[in-house]
Write an enzyme that holds these catalytic residues in place. Structure first.
Site, short mmCIF file in Angstrom:
data_model
loop_
_atom_site.label_atom_id
_atom_site.label_comp_id
_atom_site.label_asym_id
_atom_site.label_seq_id
_atom_site.Cartn_x
_atom_site.Cartn_y
_atom_site.Cartn_z
N PHE A 145 -16.83 61.52 -3.29
CA PHE A 145 -17.39 62.70 -2.63
C PHE A 145 -17.33 63.95 -3.50
O PHE A 145 -18.20 64.81 -3.39
CB PHE A 145 -16.73 62.92 -1.27
CG PHE A 145 -17.18 61.93 -0.25
CD1 PHE A 145 -18.46 62.00 0.29
CD2 PHE A 145 -16.36 60.90 0.15
CE1 PHE A 145 -18.90 61.07 1.22
CE2 PHE A 145 -16.78 59.95 1.08
CZ PHE A 145 -18.05 60.04 1.62
N GLU A 146 -16.33 64.06 -4.34
CA GLU A 146 -16.27 65.21 -5.25
C GLU A 146 -17.27 65.01 -6.39
O GLU A 146 -17.89 65.95 -6.84
CB GLU A 146 -14.87 65.38 -5.83
CG GLU A 146 -13.80 65.76 -4.83
CD GLU A 146 -13.92 67.18 -4.30
OE1 GLU A 146 -14.64 68.00 -4.89
OE2 GLU A 146 -13.28 67.47 -3.28
#
Length: 164
Positions: free
Chosen positions: A25-26
């Site tokens: 997700f990052e």
């Protein structure tokens, strides 16, 4: 906090947080052709805080900062240890839960901060072991600068699934 951090269940939680939540997700944003990475502005604000690697921020990260992939990996590992220790300090009974639940809260704290976790209704639900309620609360944290972000919505949904 050294004791719980040596716990294999906690080590597994950190691994889940890293590989299943934080890295995907990052993202490893602003990758350079040689594998290094360049700092970028926060997606929610378009400015501060400057971010690098897999979502690392701090006073050392400025607009022109460049890190090797090894520096980014080391920073992620150090931050995950920091947030794990913080989460377990704020919610000590969490250490008794399955690694997936610990991982979800570590990921949340990594993304939103320990202060936000400390004051949240999410923490109250976690401390009460109300996992359905915790899952309902965590998905509410999908905004940056007042705007709903698709990536945050997907991340919070993934964390919520791990809480149940």
């Amino acid at each position: 906090m050294v004791g719980p951090l040596k716990n294999t269940q906690v080590a597994e939680a950190i691994s889940i947080a890293k590989e299943t939540l934080c890295k995907p997700f990052e993202g490893y944003a602003r990758r350079l052709p040689n594998g290094d990475c360049h700092a970028y502005p926060d997606p929610g604000t378009g400015a501060q805080p400057w971010t690098i690697g897999w979502g690392s921020t701090g006073p050392e990260v400025k607009q022109d900062t460049v890190w090797t992939q090894q520096q980014a990996e080391a920073s992620l590992d150090n931050h995950l240890l920091h947030f794990c220790a913080g989460v377990l300090t704020l919610s000590p009974t969490l250490v008794q839960e399955p690694p997936r639940r610990i991982a979800a809260i570590i990921s949340f704290a990594y993304n939103c901060g320990l202060r936000n976790y400390r004051i949240s209704t999410l923490k109250k639900r976690v401390d009460a072991k109300n996992w359905d309620g915790a899952a309902e609360e965590i998905v509410k944290w999908n905004k940056a600068a007042g705007r709903v972000l698709t990536g945050l919505t997907r991340r919070r949904q993934a964390e919520a699934r791990l809480l149940k």
